[in-house]
Design a protein around this motif. Sequence first.
Motif, PDB file in Angstrom:
ATOM      1  N   ASN A 110       5.598   8.811 -11.297  1.00  0.00           N
ATOM      2  CA  ASN A 110       4.516   8.625 -10.155  1.00  0.00           C
ATOM      3  C   ASN A 110       4.332   7.085 -10.344  1.00  0.00           C
ATOM      4  O   ASN A 110       3.496   6.811  -9.467  1.00  0.00           O
TER       5      ASN A 110
ATOM      6  N   GLU B 153       4.484   3.447  -9.247  1.00  0.00           N
ATOM      7  CA  GLU B 153       5.186   2.820  -8.149  1.00  0.00           C
ATOM      8  C   GLU B 153       5.548   1.432  -8.780  1.00  0.00           C
ATOM      9  O   GLU B 153       4.622   0.696  -8.810  1.00  0.00           O
TER      10      GLU B 153
ATOM     11  N   LYS C  35      -4.240  -0.067 -11.332  1.00  0.00           N
ATOM     12  CA  LYS C  35      -4.512   1.324 -11.002  1.00  0.00           C
ATOM     13  C   LYS C  35      -5.372   0.992  -9.413  1.00  0.00           C
ATOM     14  O   LYS C  35      -6.135   0.324  -9.228  1.00  0.00           O
ATOM     15  N   CYS C  36      -4.619   1.592  -8.438  1.00  0.00           N
ATOM     16  CA  CYS C  36      -5.172   1.617  -7.048  1.00  0.00           C
ATOM     17  C   CYS C  36      -5.664   2.817  -6.548  1.00  0.00           C
ATOM     18  O   CYS C  36      -5.051   3.942  -6.951  1.00  0.00           O
ATOM     19  N   PRO C  37      -6.576   2.882  -5.812  1.00  0.00           N
ATOM     20  CA  PRO C  37      -7.073   4.032  -5.192  1.00  0.00           C
ATOM     21  C   PRO C  37      -6.104   4.503  -4.127  1.00  0.00           C
ATOM     22  O   PRO C  37      -5.361   3.841  -3.658  1.00  0.00           O
ATOM     23  N   SER C  38      -6.051   6.025  -3.821  1.00  0.00           N
ATOM     24  CA  SER C  38      -5.211   6.384  -2.952  1.00  0.00           C
ATOM     25  C   SER C  38      -5.356   6.059  -1.559  1.00  0.00           C
ATOM     26  O   SER C  38      -6.452   5.785  -1.442  1.00  0.00           O
TER      27      SER C  38
ATOM     28  N   CYS D   7      -7.470  -2.880  -6.193  1.00  0.00           N
ATOM     29  CA  CYS D   7      -6.549  -2.437  -7.283  1.00  0.00           C
ATOM     30  C   CYS D   7      -7.286  -3.081  -8.563  1.00  0.00           C
ATOM     31  O   CYS D   7      -7.716  -4.225  -8.566  1.00  0.00           O
TER      32      CYS D   7
ATOM     33  N   THR E  41      -1.124   3.294 -11.540  1.00  0.00           N
ATOM     34  CA  THR E  41      -0.434   3.936 -10.319  1.00  0.00           C
ATOM     35  C   THR E  41       0.453   2.910  -9.606  1.00  0.00           C
ATOM     36  O   THR E  41       1.697   3.505  -9.263  1.00  0.00           O
TER      37      THR E  41
END
Length: 120
Positions: free
Chosen positions: A32, A34, A117-120, A44, A86
């Motif tokens: 998962n 990227e 870590k990035c928000p969706s 992020c 992420t």
Amino acid sequence: MKKYLKKCLGTISVLALIQGCSTAKLSNEGSNIEVITALDRKDCKNLGPVFGKGGGVFGGTWISDESLMEYASNDLRNKAALKGATHVVVQNHQVGMSTGKNGGSTSTVTQQGIAYKCPS
């Protein structure tokens, strides 16, 4: 019987050493992640550096360069996932060589990146 046992133990030892080189499989979590070369988002969180390695002293020279790169990338993504990332921004890679009387070959690959870590 002793000769057979020694031969079996020798074969098992060699197989264990070859298996001991790092051939990371991509985990479900790692799949998962990227992989990118630059991050232009401001939302992020930087989770720090991650390092992925493929190959090793025992067995690395018998693995194709492409597979060593794949194993290093898998290891990098798996480690980024363990940090809760992420995304991973790949910064560079390093190739290690082993040499002998008949020349040399690639034995290890290390990839370096920064986990985010990035928000969706």
